[in-house]
Design a protein around this motif. Structure first.
Motif, mmCIF file in Angstrom:
data_model
loop_
_atom_site.group_PDB
_atom_site.id
_atom_site.type_symbol
_atom_site.label_atom_id
_atom_site.label_comp_id
_atom_site.label_asym_id
_atom_site.label_seq_id
_atom_site.Cartn_x
_atom_site.Cartn_y
_atom_site.Cartn_z
ATOM 1 N N GLU A 35 0.845 -1.184 0.000
ATOM 2 C CA GLU A 35 0.000 0.000 0.000
ATOM 3 C C GLU A 35 0.881 1.234 0.000
ATOM 4 O O GLU A 35 1.905 1.280 0.675
ATOM 5 C CB GLU A 35 -0.900 -0.008 1.238
ATOM 6 C CG GLU A 35 -1.948 1.057 1.251
ATOM 7 C CD GLU A 35 -2.918 0.916 2.415
ATOM 8 O OE1 GLU A 35 -3.681 1.863 2.626
ATOM 9 O OE2 GLU A 35 -2.904 -0.113 3.112
ATOM 10 N N VAL A 36 0.463 2.239 -0.766
ATOM 11 C CA VAL A 36 1.164 3.515 -0.799
ATOM 12 C C VAL A 36 0.117 4.607 -0.605
ATOM 13 O O VAL A 36 -0.853 4.671 -1.343
ATOM 14 C CB VAL A 36 1.912 3.736 -2.132
ATOM 15 C CG1 VAL A 36 2.592 5.101 -2.147
ATOM 16 C CG2 VAL A 36 2.920 2.615 -2.385
ATOM 17 N N THR A 37 0.319 5.435 0.407
ATOM 18 C CA THR A 37 -0.569 6.566 0.667
ATOM 19 C C THR A 37 0.187 7.832 0.310
ATOM 20 O O THR A 37 1.311 8.036 0.780
ATOM 21 C CB THR A 37 -0.985 6.611 2.149
ATOM 22 O OG1 THR A 37 -1.695 5.410 2.454
ATOM 23 C CG2 THR A 37 -1.861 7.816 2.436
ATOM 24 N N ILE A 38 -0.439 8.666 -0.510
ATOM 25 C CA ILE A 38 0.177 9.922 -0.928
ATOM 26 C C ILE A 38 -0.536 11.079 -0.233
ATOM 27 O O ILE A 38 -1.759 11.167 -0.247
ATOM 28 C CB ILE A 38 0.107 10.104 -2.451
ATOM 29 C CG1 ILE A 38 0.905 8.994 -3.145
ATOM 30 C CG2 ILE A 38 0.617 11.489 -2.854
ATOM 31 C CD1 ILE A 38 0.762 8.971 -4.642
ATOM 32 N N ILE A 39 0.246 11.940 0.388
ATOM 33 C CA ILE A 39 -0.243 13.159 1.020
ATOM 34 C C ILE A 39 0.400 14.323 0.283
ATOM 35 O O ILE A 39 1.626 14.386 0.164
ATOM 36 C CB ILE A 39 0.151 13.208 2.518
ATOM 37 C CG1 ILE A 39 -0.502 12.066 3.275
ATOM 38 C CG2 ILE A 39 -0.204 14.560 3.116
ATOM 39 C CD1 ILE A 39 -1.995 12.132 3.343
ATOM 40 N N ARG A 40 -0.434 15.245 -0.220
ATOM 41 C CA ARG A 40 0.100 16.355 -0.997
ATOM 42 C C ARG A 40 0.101 17.670 -0.233
ATOM 43 O O ARG A 40 0.688 18.645 -0.686
ATOM 44 C CB ARG A 40 -0.663 16.476 -2.302
ATOM 45 C CG ARG A 40 -0.443 15.197 -3.134
ATOM 46 C CD ARG A 40 -0.935 15.263 -4.538
ATOM 47 N NE ARG A 40 -0.360 16.377 -5.246
ATOM 48 C CZ ARG A 40 -1.053 17.102 -6.120
ATOM 49 N NH1 ARG A 40 -2.302 16.841 -6.367
ATOM 50 N NH2 ARG A 40 -0.474 18.106 -6.740
ATOM 51 N N GLN A 41 -0.561 17.697 0.933
ATOM 52 C CA GLN A 41 -0.516 18.880 1.800
ATOM 53 C C GLN A 41 -0.708 18.443 3.246
ATOM 54 O O GLN A 41 -1.394 17.472 3.517
ATOM 55 C CB GLN A 41 -1.541 19.928 1.385
ATOM 56 C CG GLN A 41 -2.940 19.422 1.226
ATOM 57 C CD GLN A 41 -3.843 20.473 0.594
ATOM 58 O OE1 GLN A 41 -3.431 21.620 0.396
ATOM 59 N NE2 GLN A 41 -5.050 20.111 0.289
ATOM 60 N N ILE A 42 -0.081 19.162 4.151
ATOM 61 C CA ILE A 42 -0.096 18.815 5.571
ATOM 62 C C ILE A 42 -1.524 18.675 6.093
ATOM 63 O O ILE A 42 -1.828 17.781 6.880
ATOM 64 C CB ILE A 42 0.686 19.868 6.396
ATOM 65 C CG1 ILE A 42 2.172 19.795 6.097
ATOM 66 C CG2 ILE A 42 0.424 19.717 7.884
ATOM 67 C CD1 ILE A 42 2.881 18.588 6.653
#
Length: 132
Positions: A35-42
């Motif tokens: 699994e890969v979770t991407i966060i683009r802003q805090i």
């Protein structure tokens, strides 16, 4: 060089550049990440309730927009979750007070360099926790 595997791992990627985030996700999946979770802003960490989620390893851009990720990095350190910084900043330690044993991968980086850095971070984490 030994082939680094992320088999079964949940990888957090904090990256505000969409194409870079997609490349890192693909790279992690090619190396076995489940699994890969991407966060683009805090703010997404708080809104989605991800700040306390269990990740095995993380790739953190030092700045997401105008927000530094150092506070979140400190929480990962406290929780024993290995991570690397992937950033275009050159003097990370001086500018942000980043702990010296956290590896910084300079942008632009190659996939091999990033995966190798993740492998070293995972090994350091195992060494600290007694090989678990």
């Amino acid at each position: 060089m030994q082939d680094i595997r992320l088999d079964g791992m949940h990888v957090l990627v904090m990256e505000d550049e969409f194409l870079i985030a997609m490349d890192v996700e693909q790279l992690c999946r090619e190396h076995g990440a489940a699994e890969v979770t991407i966060i683009r802003q805090i703010e997404d960490l708080r809104e989605d309730g991800l700040a306390g989620e269990a990740f095995h390893v993380a790739v953190l851009d030092l700045m997401l927009g105008d927000s530094p990720t150092t506070e979140f990095a400190n929480s990962l350190t406290e929780r024993g979750i290995p991570f690397v910084f992937a950033t275009g900043y050159t003097d990370v330690q001086e500018l942000f007070g980043v702990v010296s044993d956290i590896e910084v991968v300079a942008k632009p980086y190659g996939g091999t360099d990033l995966i190798a850095a993740l492998g070293r971070a995972i090994e350091r984490g195992r060494d600290r926790s007694g090989g678990v």
